[in-house]
Design a protein around this motif. Structure first.
Motif, mmCIF file in Angstrom:
data_model
loop_
_atom_site.group_PDB
_atom_site.id
_atom_site.type_symbol
_atom_site.label_atom_id
_atom_site.label_comp_id
_atom_site.label_asym_id
_atom_site.label_seq_id
_atom_site.Cartn_x
_atom_site.Cartn_y
_atom_site.Cartn_z
ATOM 1 N N HIS A 27 -24.010 8.621 -18.460
ATOM 2 C CA HIS A 27 -22.977 10.269 -18.400
ATOM 3 C C HIS A 27 -21.438 9.986 -19.173
ATOM 4 C CE1 HIS A 27 -23.775 9.390 -14.084
ATOM 5 N NE2 HIS A 27 -24.258 8.787 -14.192
ATOM 6 N N SER A 71 -21.942 -0.171 -16.739
ATOM 7 C CA SER A 71 -21.874 1.056 -16.908
ATOM 8 C C SER A 71 -20.570 0.879 -18.207
ATOM 9 C CB SER A 71 -20.704 1.077 -15.637
ATOM 10 O OG SER A 71 -20.323 2.561 -16.326
ATOM 11 N N THR A 129 -11.020 10.579 -14.800
ATOM 12 C CA THR A 129 -12.892 10.441 -14.874
ATOM 13 C C THR A 129 -11.816 11.048 -16.200
ATOM 14 O OG1 THR A 129 -12.153 12.729 -14.610
ATOM 15 C CG2 THR A 129 -13.035 11.296 -13.133
ATOM 16 N N ILE A 183 -17.571 7.510 -13.892
ATOM 17 C CA ILE A 183 -17.383 8.162 -12.901
ATOM 18 C C ILE A 183 -17.062 6.968 -11.715
ATOM 19 C CG2 ILE A 183 -19.640 9.333 -13.268
ATOM 20 C CD1 ILE A 183 -21.374 7.217 -12.523
ATOM 21 N N ASN A 184 -16.306 7.655 -10.367
ATOM 22 C CA ASN A 184 -16.422 7.022 -9.585
ATOM 23 C C ASN A 184 -14.803 5.332 -9.841
ATOM 24 O OD1 ASN A 184 -18.453 8.058 -7.624
ATOM 25 N ND2 ASN A 184 -19.968 5.967 -8.679
ATOM 26 N N VAL A 185 -14.284 6.688 -10.867
ATOM 27 C CA VAL A 185 -13.286 6.027 -11.143
ATOM 28 C C VAL A 185 -11.932 7.072 -10.378
ATOM 29 C CG1 VAL A 185 -13.853 4.328 -12.434
ATOM 30 C CG2 VAL A 185 -13.232 6.174 -13.208
#
Length: 72
Positions: free
Chosen positions: A38, A8, A47, A42-44
């Protein structure tokens, strides 16, 4: 069976990501390496943090590896 890695390009540095891909490239067990597409982390919780653009990053990783197949 084929094995792959997926990294990622968020909340990391170019040097760290390059190290992971080159290490995987040197390990014959890994067939391919993938990143995500992306534009924002994401998922943090934050952003707005750093997130490398997918296609530019993939191009740079392609020239820095020898054997591993790549994808996004």
């Amino acid at each position: 069976m084929l094995y792959a890695i997926k990294t990622s390009p968020q909340e990391t540095t170019w040097a760290d990501m390059l190290n992971v891909w080159q290490t995987a490239d040197d390990m014959e067990v890994f067939h391919s390496a993938w990143n995500f597409d992306h534009f924002y982390p994401i998922n943090v919780p934050d952003t707005t943090g750093p997130c490398m653009e997918a296609w530019v990053t993939l191009s740079a990783l392609a020239q820095a590896t020898k054997r591993i197949r790549i994808g996004c």
